[in-house]
Design a protein around this motif. Structure first.
Motif, PDB file in Angstrom:
ATOM      1  N   LEU A  11      37.384  70.447 -64.156  1.00 31.52           N
ATOM      2  CA  LEU A  11      37.174  69.905 -65.494  1.00 31.52           C
ATOM      3  C   LEU A  11      35.969  70.574 -66.157  1.00 31.52           C
ATOM      4  O   LEU A  11      36.032  70.992 -67.321  1.00 31.52           O
ATOM      5  CB  LEU A  11      36.967  68.394 -65.431  1.00 31.52           C
ATOM      6  N   SER A  12      34.870  70.688 -65.444  1.00 30.26           N
ATOM      7  CA  SER A  12      33.678  71.315 -65.994  1.00 30.26           C
ATOM      8  C   SER A  12      33.962  72.751 -66.414  1.00 30.26           C
ATOM      9  O   SER A  12      33.526  73.207 -67.482  1.00 30.26           O
ATOM     10  CB  SER A  12      32.551  71.279 -64.954  1.00 30.26           C
ATOM     11  N   HIS A  13      34.717  73.472 -65.594  1.00 25.71           N
ATOM     12  CA  HIS A  13      34.997  74.874 -65.905  1.00 25.71           C
ATOM     13  C   HIS A  13      35.940  75.008 -67.097  1.00 25.71           C
ATOM     14  O   HIS A  13      35.712  75.843 -67.985  1.00 25.71           O
ATOM     15  CB  HIS A  13      35.595  75.560 -64.684  1.00 25.71           C
ATOM     16  N   LEU A  14      36.987  74.192 -67.138  1.00 28.98           N
ATOM     17  CA  LEU A  14      37.918  74.262 -68.263  1.00 28.98           C
ATOM     18  C   LEU A  14      37.220  73.878 -69.573  1.00 28.98           C
ATOM     19  O   LEU A  14      37.484  74.476 -70.623  1.00 28.98           O
ATOM     20  CB  LEU A  14      39.121  73.352 -68.008  1.00 28.98           C
ATOM     21  N   LEU A  15      36.346  72.885 -69.515  1.00 22.09           N
ATOM     22  CA  LEU A  15      35.599  72.501 -70.717  1.00 22.09           C
ATOM     23  C   LEU A  15      34.672  73.635 -71.161  1.00 22.09           C
ATOM     24  O   LEU A  15      34.535  73.911 -72.359  1.00 22.09           O
ATOM     25  CB  LEU A  15      34.792  71.237 -70.457  1.00 22.09           C
ATOM     26  N   HIS A  16      34.055  74.295 -70.191  1.00 19.93           N
ATOM     27  CA  HIS A  16      33.204  75.444 -70.519  1.00 19.93           C
ATOM     28  C   HIS A  16      33.997  76.516 -71.272  1.00 19.93           C
ATOM     29  O   HIS A  16      33.502  77.091 -72.261  1.00 19.93           O
ATOM     30  CB  HIS A  16      32.621  76.026 -69.233  1.00 19.93           C
TER      31      HIS A  16
END
Length: 385
Positions: free
Chosen positions: A17-22
């Motif tokens: 999730l953190s990476h996709l949001l980034h």
């Protein structure tokens, strides 16, 4: 401190999730109570659906997965002294599964987030979520993190789900009357594909993690202590349950890990409250027979990413409001498939001769009917997003 999305848990759900949001230009901070070494070594699932593989590649974290993952185009059902292959390439063309350990996915995601300057905080203490209804914030180790949204990706025993006021969430549970004794061994896999074996002594699964590491599971009583299973006993039982067809010999080796996994199904509804959104094991657990746990977490994160993108970029709350309903359709499909695979292959009441005959009849149907085999195959490789 302030960020747009506060994420509790540095497992596959939280990190992805953190990476996709980034990639969408949305900031996040990930809080994890364990050390980086612990989360990177924690052995969990190893079967990735086609959609999960596609998601990781599209996110730019699939280089090692493509290089080291083991694509499988079928599985074997073994029972009554015979082997039967469920051929994905015939039944669901263009779709397969890939064997690649969950801890390897975690390593890839951590490396990607840190390389991009991501904020992951390991070994944080006393994480708590507050003011979920309107202005959420997180506290940890004497610090405060204000955020617009909190994502609870901290697993079944985490702090995010208990932060919801009593009476808001409804839970559905099923405990199975057995567990899995799992081992990891330095042994060349004895088969090119996974073997699901149904025997009168109980279920067994032959899997793998690499060309030199094998993964095995044995159905055992729910109160089993792994210490009561010395290596010799484990290998003897695996031979008894797997060496049931002519020409098959089990390859053995040094056992490097041994653990007992309870078998249960669990779903909480809804998967959201106020500005808190639950994903992965924080919202649902499936028995591992269907290999759906990690894949469901990825599915949740995909839905949540799209909803958060609409919220932060356009101010739209429609997708966020519908997050739980969208995820639960897939969650309950996976629950049913996992229950179906579990009841199809495990031994239940030893006195239930009627039930055993039903199992064998259903296995005969699955392995002789293309329609039935296709149902198994398309659920196993993962339904389309």
């Amino acid at each position: 401190m302030r960020t747009q999305v506060g994420i509790i848990g540095a497992g596959p759900a939280g990190l992805l999730l953190s990476h996709l949001l980034h990639l969408r230009g949305i900031s996040s901070v990930v809080l994890e109570k364990r050390s980086r070494d612990y989360v990177e070594r924690r052995v969990r699932a190893g079967v990735l659906e086609q959609g999960t593989v596609d998601t990781l590649i599209a996110a730019g974290v699939g280089e090692r997965l493509l290089r080291e993952g083991l694509p499988h185009h079928g599985i074997e059902l073994r029972y009554d002294g015979e082997r039967h292959r469920i051929a994905f390439e015939k039944l669901v063309p263009g779709r397969a599964i890939t064997v690649y350990g969950q801890q390897e996915v975690v390593k890839d995601l951590i490396a990607a987030r840190l390389e991009a300057g991501g904020d992951i905080r390991f070994e944080v203490e006393d994480v708590a979520a507050h003011s979920l209804a309107d202005r959420p914030y997180l506290t940890f180790g004497g610090e405060r993190l204000d955020c617009d949204v909190i994502a609870g990706c901290d697993g079944f025993h985490g702090v995010s789900r208990p932060a919801v006021p009593p009476g808001v969430l409804q839970t559905y549970e099923r405990d199975y009357p057995f567990a899995w004794l799992g081992i990891l061994a330095e042994a060349t896999p004895s088969s090119d594909e996974l073997i699901y074996a149904r025997t009168e002594r109980g279920f067994a699964l032959h899997s793998m993690r690499s060309p030199t590491i094998s993964r095995f599971y044995l159905q055992v009583p729910p109160d089993t202590d792994a210490a009561d299973w010395p290596d010799e006993r484990v290998w003897a039982e695996l031979r008894t349950r797997l060496e049931t067809v002519p020409g098959f010999t089990l390859t053995t080796g040094e056992i490097i890990e041994k653990s007992v996994t309870p078998m249960r199904g669990f779903v909480t509804e809804p998967m959201q409250y106020g500005r808190l959104y639950l994903a992965g094991d924080a919202a649902h657990i499936v028995p591992p027979t269907g290999a759906k746990g990690l894949n469901l977490a990825v599915a949740d994160v995909r839905v949540l990413t799209e909803a958060l993108t609409a919220f932060f970029h356009d101010g739209s709350t429609g997708a966020l409001d519908g997050y739980s309903a969208a995820c639960l359709k897939r969650v309950w499909r996976a629950q049913h498939f996992s229950w179906w695979m579990t009841t199809l292959l495990h031994t239940f009441d030893s006195d239930d001769a009627y039930g055993r005959r039903l199992q064998l009849s259903h296995l005969d149907y699955v392995t002789s009917s293309e329609a039935a085999a296709t149902t198994l195959a398309e659920n196993y490789v993962g339904l389309p997003w």
